[in-house]
Scaffold this motif. Structure first.
Motif, PDB file in Angstrom:
ATOM      1  N   PHE A  78      -6.032   4.585   0.652  1.00  0.00           N
ATOM      2  CA  PHE A  78      -6.879   4.675  -0.541  1.00  0.00           C
ATOM      3  C   PHE A  78      -6.948   3.299  -1.185  1.00  0.00           C
ATOM      4  N   PRO A  79      -8.102   2.665  -1.229  1.00  0.00           N
ATOM      5  CA  PRO A  79      -9.419   3.294  -1.113  1.00  0.00           C
ATOM      6  C   PRO A  79     -10.093   3.191   0.258  1.00  0.00           C
ATOM      7  N   VAL A  80      -9.525   2.447   1.233  1.00  0.00           N
ATOM      8  CA  VAL A  80     -10.289   2.135   2.440  1.00  0.00           C
ATOM      9  C   VAL A  80     -10.685   3.405   3.204  1.00  0.00           C
ATOM     10  N   PHE A  81      -9.695   4.204   3.625  1.00  0.00           N
ATOM     11  CA  PHE A  81     -10.052   5.393   4.399  1.00  0.00           C
ATOM     12  C   PHE A  81     -10.762   6.426   3.541  1.00  0.00           C
ATOM     13  N   TRP A  82     -10.455   6.472   2.276  1.00  0.00           N
ATOM     14  CA  TRP A  82     -11.120   7.410   1.372  1.00  0.00           C
ATOM     15  C   TRP A  82     -12.634   7.174   1.378  1.00  0.00           C
ATOM     16  N   ILE A  83     -13.050   5.928   1.383  1.00  0.00           N
ATOM     17  CA  ILE A  83     -14.482   5.598   1.430  1.00  0.00           C
ATOM     18  C   ILE A  83     -15.096   6.042   2.748  1.00  0.00           C
ATOM     19  N   VAL A  84     -14.401   5.739   3.842  1.00  0.00           N
ATOM     20  CA  VAL A  84     -14.909   6.116   5.164  1.00  0.00           C
ATOM     21  C   VAL A  84     -15.023   7.635   5.282  1.00  0.00           C
ATOM     22  N   LEU A  85     -13.996   8.343   4.831  1.00  0.00           N
ATOM     23  CA  LEU A  85     -13.972   9.802   4.928  1.00  0.00           C
ATOM     24  C   LEU A  85     -15.137  10.436   4.171  1.00  0.00           C
ATOM     25  N   ALA A 340     -12.112   0.597 -16.340  1.00  0.00           N
ATOM     26  CA  ALA A 340     -10.994   0.804 -17.260  1.00  0.00           C
ATOM     27  C   ALA A 340     -10.106   1.969 -16.830  1.00  0.00           C
ATOM     28  N   THR A 341     -10.635   2.837 -15.971  1.00  0.00           N
ATOM     29  CA  THR A 341      -9.829   3.974 -15.503  1.00  0.00           C
ATOM     30  C   THR A 341      -8.901   3.592 -14.350  1.00  0.00           C
ATOM     31  N   ASP A 342      -9.089   2.399 -13.779  1.00  0.00           N
ATOM     32  CA  ASP A 342      -8.214   1.962 -12.683  1.00  0.00           C
ATOM     33  C   ASP A 342      -6.778   1.867 -13.175  1.00  0.00           C
ATOM     34  N   VAL A 343      -5.864   2.326 -12.372  1.00  0.00           N
ATOM     35  CA  VAL A 343      -4.447   2.276 -12.716  1.00  0.00           C
ATOM     36  C   VAL A 343      -3.797   1.134 -11.940  1.00  0.00           C
ATOM     37  N   LYS A 344      -3.321   0.118 -12.662  1.00  0.00           N
ATOM     38  CA  LYS A 344      -2.674  -1.028 -12.039  1.00  0.00           C
ATOM     39  C   LYS A 344      -1.176  -0.736 -11.877  1.00  0.00           C
ATOM     40  N   ILE A 345      -0.710  -0.809 -10.648  1.00  0.00           N
ATOM     41  CA  ILE A 345       0.687  -0.462 -10.357  1.00  0.00           C
ATOM     42  C   ILE A 345       1.391  -1.644  -9.694  1.00  0.00           C
ATOM     43  N   PRO A 346       2.249  -2.354 -10.431  1.00  0.00           N
ATOM     44  CA  PRO A 346       3.077  -3.373  -9.769  1.00  0.00           C
ATOM     45  C   PRO A 346       3.954  -2.669  -8.727  1.00  0.00           C
ATOM     46  N   TRP A 347       3.824  -3.066  -7.460  1.00  0.00           N
ATOM     47  CA  TRP A 347       4.502  -2.317  -6.408  1.00  0.00           C
ATOM     48  C   TRP A 347       6.012  -2.342  -6.648  1.00  0.00           C
ATOM     49  N   PRO A 348       6.630  -1.158  -6.753  1.00  0.00           N
ATOM     50  CA  PRO A 348       8.050  -1.066  -7.113  1.00  0.00           C
ATOM     51  C   PRO A 348       8.943  -1.954  -6.244  1.00  0.00           C
ATOM     52  N   LEU A 349       9.815  -2.709  -6.906  1.00  0.00           N
ATOM     53  CA  LEU A 349      10.809  -3.599  -6.302  1.00  0.00           C
ATOM     54  C   LEU A 349      10.185  -4.831  -5.634  1.00  0.00           C
ATOM     55  N   LEU A 350       8.958  -4.687  -5.119  1.00  0.00           N
ATOM     56  CA  LEU A 350       8.332  -5.801  -4.418  1.00  0.00           C
ATOM     57  C   LEU A 350       7.736  -6.818  -5.391  1.00  0.00           C
ATOM     58  N   HIS A 351       7.094  -6.333  -6.457  1.00  0.00           N
ATOM     59  CA  HIS A 351       6.354  -7.228  -7.353  1.00  0.00           C
ATOM     60  C   HIS A 351       7.257  -8.284  -7.994  1.00  0.00           C
ATOM     61  N   ASP A 352       8.407  -7.882  -8.471  1.00  0.00           N
ATOM     62  CA  ASP A 352       9.291  -8.826  -9.151  1.00  0.00           C
ATOM     63  C   ASP A 352      10.124  -9.663  -8.195  1.00  0.00           C
ATOM     64  N   SER A 353      10.097  -9.313  -6.916  1.00  0.00           N
ATOM     65  CA  SER A 353      10.937 -10.022  -5.945  1.00  0.00           C
ATOM     66  C   SER A 353      10.170 -11.017  -5.093  1.00  0.00           C
ATOM     67  N   SER A 368      -4.061  -1.429  -7.141  1.00  0.00           N
ATOM     68  CA  SER A 368      -5.024  -0.847  -8.065  1.00  0.00           C
ATOM     69  C   SER A 368      -5.467   0.525  -7.546  1.00  0.00           C
ATOM     70  N   PHE A 369      -5.115   1.564  -8.295  1.00  0.00           N
ATOM     71  CA  PHE A 369      -5.490   2.934  -7.922  1.00  0.00           C
ATOM     72  C   PHE A 369      -6.830   3.263  -8.570  1.00  0.00           C
ATOM     73  N   GLN A 370      -7.900   3.142  -7.791  1.00  0.00           N
ATOM     74  CA  GLN A 370      -9.266   3.312  -8.304  1.00  0.00           C
ATOM     75  C   GLN A 370      -9.707   4.767  -8.141  1.00  0.00           C
ATOM     76  N   TRP A 371      -9.076   5.653  -8.877  1.00  0.00           N
ATOM     77  CA  TRP A 371      -9.298   7.073  -8.661  1.00  0.00           C
ATOM     78  C   TRP A 371     -10.709   7.517  -9.049  1.00  0.00           C
ATOM     79  N   LEU A 372     -11.343   6.787  -9.991  1.00  0.00           N
ATOM     80  CA  LEU A 372     -12.680   7.176 -10.434  1.00  0.00           C
ATOM     81  C   LEU A 372     -13.734   6.139 -10.062  1.00  0.00           C
ATOM     82  N   SER A 373     -13.393   4.854 -10.075  1.00  0.00           N
ATOM     83  CA  SER A 373     -14.387   3.808  -9.820  1.00  0.00           C
ATOM     84  C   SER A 373     -14.596   3.526  -8.335  1.00  0.00           C
ATOM     85  N   SER A 374     -13.752   4.073  -7.463  1.00  0.00           N
ATOM     86  CA  SER A 374     -13.875   3.814  -6.033  1.00  0.00           C
ATOM     87  C   SER A 374     -15.210   4.325  -5.481  1.00  0.00           C
TER      88      SER A 374
END
Length: 564
Positions: A78-85, A340-353, A368-374
């Motif tokens: 998501f979003p790559v395969f979600w678009i194709v599907l 504005a609906t996109d949810v930005k998620i710093p990848w756990p443990l990876l982002h700060d390291s 970026s979880f583009q649940w509505l704008s994708s």
């Protein structure tokens, strides 16, 4: 624990580090093209190779390497395969409802009774529309069967659809190759799309003329070159305008409909010569082309205005939905609201390291979880509306599609594409591991040693990637970051090289084993892929050379003015 990628972790040498960094790509290509394993199997082994190189050679902590792979895999889903599907599902709704058959009949009427023009409208215009919405082999399979239906012989039909499936590929599946390149490089996707829109239209100008040569040789070109050229020029011009000034995601949809519409209008005032003679040369009796696609005369006559409208409705709706989501600013700035609906998620443990050279976390570790704008979500919304409209207009029982059938079709589409989904997930996981461990940067730095000459070589990487994987999206996932890095070190605009990777991929699509197999199966030439390959490979090499020259000139003052 923190980690900062280096370009020379092996023996302090960029060249040695780059050669070792190539191991995952070589693994993938050799397994796919030489050993001929399934794409998802090749992807799995290549991912293991990428992880091993990252940990052993580039000294990336095991946990961070695994987290990098997980972020890439999630982005691939998501979003790559979600678009194709959702794109393929939308097409399947038209097939299941029976409206797709009406669409075939429309093309017979639009082709002015000329088999050669019908081939262009089906393979180039309608195939471009299918590439825009679905991609991943669907346009080849669909249009090949349609060309067989109007009377073309198997080899000619296969070659025609493969060459036609070039110019639209960069913007295929709602421009997912460009979206992927933007996400991996941090370059704005619309900027990449604008540059691609100043490269691939030049292919679009000539592709319909090449189709005439394939279908009916030099005589076909002499008889029908003018409508073919008009179609190609309008298609290319629409690609340029839409990708630069409207929406790069909708480029192929707009270009295909514009090319088709202008071709139909032009054919009302100018008729190609020798239509009957062409049928005779091709071994198609005078009425076979029409009857095969349309059926009995009574059936053709029943193609009412309402049925024509409903057959075209899905593609018109997609344009409207995307246009509103990209442009609506009356009362509310809808594009801004959706983003504005996109949810930005710093990848756990990876982002700060994972830190850049400046000691700060790198931006690519924020998912970026583009649940509505994708675009995939917008296609889902379009599909639901289409299903509702079709369920309420069954043509007196002739066309039957219940909402439950449409929902079930979404699941069936996913099941049919599950291995393609796995391949996409694995390829994106490889790309993220290579990018975040420094492998891609090392390869790009090494290649940048060729200096200005790299601009000429740049499209070849995209061509190789798409030829082997069968996907311009996968080629960008593998090479976009590499192209960006090479450009930065060689003093060439990185955006130009990322776009060149995308454009080079479009002419690699027609010789990819995946596409060759789809074409062979669709026209009943199973096991004869090599015969089709020999028919189309000269066109692939010729178009690639033209792109290499174009990109090189765009990197200099000679054609640098073409860039946005």
């Amino acid at each position: 624990m923190t980690f900062t990628p280096a370009t020379d972790p092996v023996a302090g040498s960029v060249a040695v580090s780059a050669l070792i960094g190539l191991i995952p790509l070589v693994t993938f290509f050799v397994l796919l093209a030489v050993v001929r394993t399934a794409a998802h199997v090749a992807g799995a082994f290549a991912l293991l190779a990428a992880l091993a190189v990252a940990v052993v050679a580039y000294r990336m902590p095991v946990g961070l390497a695994g987290l990098a792979a997980s972020e890439g895999a999630v982005f691939g889903a998501f979003p790559v395969f979600w678009i194709v599907l959702t794109a393929v599902w939308l097409y399947q709704i038209t097939v299941r409802s029976g409206r797709f058959e009406d669409l075939r009949r429309i093309f017979d009427r639009l082709g002015a009774g000329d088999l050669r023009i019908q081939a262009i409208l089906i393979a180039f215009c309608f195939g471009g529309l299918m590439e825009a919405l679905a991609g991943f082999g669907a346009p080849v399979a669909i249009t090949a069967t349609m060309l067989m239906a109007i009377g073309l012989k198997p080899l000619r039909a296969a070659a025609t659809v493969l060459v036609a499936n070039t110019a639209p590929v960069a913007f295929g599946a709602i421009a997912i190759p460009i979206t992927t390149a933007g996400a991996l490089t941090g370059i704005r996707a619309d900027h990449i799309g604008a540059i691609v829109g100043r490269q691939t239209p030049l292919l679009a100008f000539v592709v319909p003329l090449l189709l005439l040569l394939i279908v009916d040789g030099v005589r076909g070109l002499r008889d029908a070159w003018l409508p073919a050229l008009v179609t190609g020029v309008v298609f290319g011009a629409a690609q340029f305008l839409c990708s630069n000034y409207f929406s790069y995601e909708l480029t192929d949809v707009v270009a295909s409909l514009a090319g088709l519409g202008v071709a139909v209008l032009f054919l009302r005032v100018w008729k190609p010569r020798g239509a009957d003679a062409a049928r005779e040369r091709l071994g198609v009796p005078a009425r076979t082309a029409s009857e095969a696609a349309v059926g009995p005369g009574a059936e053709a006559a029943s193609l009412t205005g309402s049925r024509v409208w409903l057959a075209l409705f899905p593609y018109i709706l997609v344009i409207l939905v995307f246009a509103v989501s990209k442009l609506w600013r009356l009362g509310i700035d809808l594009p801004k609201a959706l983003l504005a609906t996109d949810v930005k998620i710093p990848w756990p443990l990876l982002h700060d390291s994972l830190l850049g050279a400046d000691g700060k976390p790198v931006a690519s570790t924020i998912y970026s979880f583009q649940w509505l704008s994708s675009p995939g979500t917008l296609l889902l919304l379009s599909g639901v509306i289409i299903a509702v409209v079709y369920s309420l207009n069954d043509g007196g029982g002739r066309f039957r599609l219940r909402i439950g059938d449409a929902v079930a079709e979404l699941w069936r589409t996913f099941v049919k594409m599950r291995l393609a989904a796995l391949t996409i997930v694995l390829v994106l996981a490889i790309a993220y591991v290579m990018n975040l461990s420094g492998q891609t940067v090392a390869i790009g730095t090494w290649l940048a040693g060729t200096g200005a000459a790299f601009a000429f070589l740049s499209p070849i990487l995209g061509w190789i990637g798409t030829a082997v994987t069968g996907s311009d999206t996968s080629a960008n996932a593998l090479f976009a970051k590499l192209q960006q890095t090479a450009g930065q070190h060689a003093g060439i605009d990185p955006s130009l090289l990322v776009a060149a990777n995308t454009s080079g991929g479009v002419v690699g699509k027609l010789i990819s084993p995946q596409n060759l197999a789809i074409a062979a199966t669709s026209v009943g030439m199973d096991g004869q892929e090599s015969t089709i390959l020999r028919k189309v490979v000269p066109w692939s090499f010729g178009l690639l050379l033209a792109l290499c020259v174009l990109v090189f000139l765009q990197s200099t003052s000679a054609l640098g003015w073409m860039l946005p």
